[in-house]
Design an enzyme around this catalytic site. Structure first.
Site, short mmCIF file in Angstrom:
data_model
loop_
_atom_site.label_atom_id
_atom_site.label_comp_id
_atom_site.label_asym_id
_atom_site.label_seq_id
_atom_site.Cartn_x
_atom_site.Cartn_y
_atom_site.Cartn_z
N GLU A 1 0.76 -1.06 -0.13
CA GLU A 1 0.12 0.02 -0.07
C GLU A 1 0.97 1.13 -0.02
O GLU A 1 2.08 1.13 0.35
CB GLU A 1 -0.88 0.10 1.27
CG GLU A 1 -2.30 -0.39 0.97
CD GLU A 1 -3.02 0.44 0.15
OE1 GLU A 1 -2.65 1.38 -0.24
OE2 GLU A 1 -4.39 -0.03 0.12
N ASP B 1 -9.40 2.57 -4.81
CA ASP B 1 -8.57 2.40 -3.82
C ASP B 1 -7.83 3.69 -3.69
O ASP B 1 -8.32 4.86 -3.62
CB ASP B 1 -7.56 1.12 -4.05
CG ASP B 1 -7.07 0.85 -2.40
OD1 ASP B 1 -6.90 1.58 -1.56
OD2 ASP B 1 -7.04 -0.57 -2.26
N ASN C 1 -9.55 5.93 1.78
CA ASN C 1 -8.48 5.38 1.12
C ASN C 1 -7.94 6.57 0.57
O ASN C 1 -7.42 7.55 1.02
CB ASN C 1 -9.01 4.36 0.18
CG ASN C 1 -8.52 2.85 0.47
OD1 ASN C 1 -7.25 2.78 0.84
ND2 ASN C 1 -9.41 1.91 0.30
N ASN D 1 -5.22 3.60 7.93
CA ASN D 1 -5.07 3.16 6.48
C ASN D 1 -4.56 4.14 5.66
O ASN D 1 -3.47 4.59 6.09
CB ASN D 1 -6.60 2.70 6.01
CG ASN D 1 -6.41 1.81 4.87
OD1 ASN D 1 -5.97 0.96 4.87
ND2 ASN D 1 -7.40 2.14 3.82
N ARG E 1 -8.01 0.12 12.41
CA ARG E 1 -6.44 0.33 12.13
C ARG E 1 -6.36 1.62 11.27
O ARG E 1 -7.29 2.15 10.51
CB ARG E 1 -5.71 -0.77 11.57
CG ARG E 1 -6.53 -1.05 10.29
CD ARG E 1 -5.84 -2.23 9.37
NE ARG E 1 -6.16 -2.60 8.07
CZ ARG E 1 -6.01 -1.95 6.83
NH1 ARG E 1 -5.11 -0.66 7.03
NH2 ARG E 1 -6.57 -2.34 5.75
#
Length: 284
Positions: free
Chosen positions: A15, A191, A143, A97, A95
């Site tokens: 990521e 995303d 995102n 991101n 969490r």
């Protein structure tokens, strides 16, 4: 159009690529392995820093070191490796991101529940002194984030909505208002994203096996097929910011799918595909 492998890896959830132009290296993370990677193309070397928690994003700091969007909050890593919390907001099942640094050097840090339940995450603006404000709450999977070349617009993806949104942005105050759709995404799930020098928005399509470029008016301008099913995010890098780096993931794929798509989990690069802009370092 050529597609090369920058880092051949087996990241479960690669990521958040970020080109650190001060060192001509690419920062990226493997969220579920709690790894921060720094890839140096000139040496073809991918150095790994293991951190204590799942890490959604890593960004360079103007004074050296890194700022990390971790499971339980935002942390600073000093050049000597020392780690301290800047913001601590631990919540069960949540969490950190994706994250991005705005043109004024603030960190915008998103979160998501591990089960990606709708409304379980948020997007916060974090000042260099650690002051934090939730700007968008009750999001599902916070995102992609990016800003227009003139800094007047902010782009944002809550993946569960299946679209890219745009907000009016004020650099001085850090306020982002008037959220509205830029474009609906009809392939895969939107995303991570980045914005190029023309103001166009590049979006990685999770489950769609491609990256797309949308114009500032929200029109689909370009679609690039990738040799993976789960691209996660993209950024421009290289000496002239013309190479598009794309992180990818293996998580959730069957053995048959991985055999068919062996580059899943690697970092891909599309040389000379566009014209990007230098990223801003976190001012803290």
């Amino acid at each position: 159009m050529s597609i090369d492998v920058a880092v051949r890896a087996q990241a479960e959830l690669g990521e958040d690529p970020t080109w650190d132009h001060s060192s001509a290296t690419l920062l990226w993370v493997d969220v579920l392995a709690s790894e921060v990677h720094r890839y140096a193309p000139a040496r073809d070397d991918d150095a790994v820093l293991v951190v204590p928690q799942h890490v959604g994003a890593a960004k360079p700091r103007s004074r050296g070191g890194l700022v990390l969007n971790l499971r339980d909050g935002v942390a600073l890593v000093e050049p000597d490796g020392a780690k301290t919390w800047l913001v601590y907001w631990a919540r069960d099942g949540v969490r950190g991101n994706d994250a991005a640094v705005d043109p004024a050097g603030r960190l915008w840090a998103g979160t998501s529940r591990y089960d990606q339940a709708d409304g379980g995450g948020w997007l916060a603006r974090v000042e260099p002194n650690g002051d934090a404000k939730v700007v968008l709450d009750r999001v599902a999977v916070s995102n992609g984030l990016g800003w227009s070349p003139d800094g007047s617009l902010m782009y944002y993806v809550d993946s569960a909505q299946g679209r890219v949104d745009v907000l009016d942005y004020d650099r001085d105050s850090g306020q982002a208002v008037n959220r509205r759709p830029l474009c609906e995404v009809d392939r895969g799930v939107p995303d991570g994203l980045c914005v190029d020098a023309d103001g166009c928005v590049w979006v990685a399509l999770w489950g769609g096996g491609a990256v797309r470029r949308y114009t500032p008016a929200g029109e689909l301008d370009l679609e690039v097929e990738l040799p993976v099913d789960q691209p996660t995010a993209c950024c421009f890098g290289g000496e002239d910011f013309t190479d598009l780096y794309v992180t990818t993931a293996r998580t959730g794929l069957s053995e048959a799918a991985l055999a068919e798509r062996p580059l899943s989990g690697s970092v891909l690069v599309l040389p000379g595909v566009g014209s990007g802009m230098p990223s801003t370092a976190f001012a803290g």
